[in-house]
Write an enzyme that holds these catalytic residues in place. Structure first.
Site, mmCIF file in Angstrom:
data_model
loop_
_atom_site.group_PDB
_atom_site.id
_atom_site.type_symbol
_atom_site.label_atom_id
_atom_site.label_comp_id
_atom_site.label_asym_id
_atom_site.label_seq_id
_atom_site.Cartn_x
_atom_site.Cartn_y
_atom_site.Cartn_z
ATOM 1 N N ASP A 198 0.845 -1.183 0.000
ATOM 2 C CA ASP A 198 0.000 0.000 0.000
ATOM 3 C C ASP A 198 0.886 1.239 0.000
ATOM 4 O OD1 ASP A 198 -1.886 -1.941 0.305
ATOM 5 O OD2 ASP A 198 -2.840 -1.083 2.071
ATOM 6 N N ASP B 148 -15.819 -2.781 -1.678
ATOM 7 C CA ASP B 148 -15.427 -2.527 -0.293
ATOM 8 C C ASP B 148 -16.680 -2.214 0.499
ATOM 9 O OD1 ASP B 148 -12.771 -2.618 -1.305
ATOM 10 O OD2 ASP B 148 -12.945 -0.510 -1.879
#
Length: 244
Positions: free
Chosen positions: A10, A131
């Site tokens: 990330d 998500d």
């Protein structure tokens, strides 16, 4: 169906970080050498690496594109790239940078036609990231809830031409408290698309549980793992052995 491991990198401001439940205020920095991390993952034998541009996910500005390109150039693994893909150009740029697959999140919810256009232009290389908090889908770096139902959206994507769904339970992400098996099983039951799990893995037993999960005669296509690797809960080599 083969089960692939996706160690995650990330990126925020060029650094390797992890958030907890998508909270930018709950950030842990693990270093400033994403290429080095990618090489470590590759040396352990992974076939895939999942790369997230957190800056782009929140703002749409692709400030980490050069880092993504450097990762793609440095390792033989296939790169699954995500974050801020809200236009055809953004998806094309990530593929041009070397990504093997691009995940569309916010753009897929706000502009469903974007997914079909990208999937037509780049067959087999587009996935959708769903998500959710429970069954409510969130967008823009998980900041905004949409009111959209996870299972309904998954079903609607069935004929969109995408190659996979990446499903994240926001409440588990970065917590290492275990994956949302019920949520994942429900998604498996409403789609024939490959489903990749994300969020909550904290032990090898969690990966084994994901590997063994069955719903409607189907199983998961893989799992994304981040913080557990960075925190030393297990190595990529151990994870590959657990799901192999």
């Amino acid at each position: 169906m083969p089960f692939d491991l996706y160690p995650s990198i990330d990126l925020r401001g060029g650094q390797v970080v992890r958030l907890q439940r998508g909270d930018f205020a709950a950030e842990t920095v693990y270093g400033n050498d994403p290429v080095g991390v990618a090489r470590t993952f590759a040396a352990a034998g992974t076939r895939w690496i999942h790369v997230v541009d957190l800056d782009a996910a929140r703002t749409g500005e692709r400030v980490n594109l050069a880092a993504v390109e450097a990762i793609c150039a440095a390792v033989p693994c296939r790169i699954q790239a995500s974050g801020g893909v809200r236009s055809v150009e953004a998806g094309g740029d990530l593929l041009a940078a070397g990504a093997a697959r691009v995940v569309v999140g916010t753009g897929a919810i706000e502009r469903p036609e974007l997914v079909e256009e990208l999937a037509t232009l780049h067959p087999g290389q587009i996935a959708v990231g769903l998500d959710a908090r429970g069954r409510e889908v969130a967008v823009r770096g998980w900041i905004d809830s949409t009111g959209e139902d996870l299972l309904e959206v998954a079903g609607q994507l069935e004929t969109s031409g995408v190659s996979a769904l990446v499903v994240t339970e926001i409440g588990r992400d970065g917590t290492m408290t275990g994956p949302a098996l019920d949520q994942l099983g429900a998604v498996l039951a409403v789609t024939t698309l490959p489903v990749i799990a994300s969020g909550g893995v904290g032990a090898l037993e969690d990966l084994v549980a994901l590997r063994r999960l069955r719903a409607a005669g189907r199983s998961l296509a893989g799992a994304i793992v981040g913080r557990a690797i960075y925190e030393g809960r297990f190595g990529v080599d151990d994870a590959l052995a657990a799901v192999g």
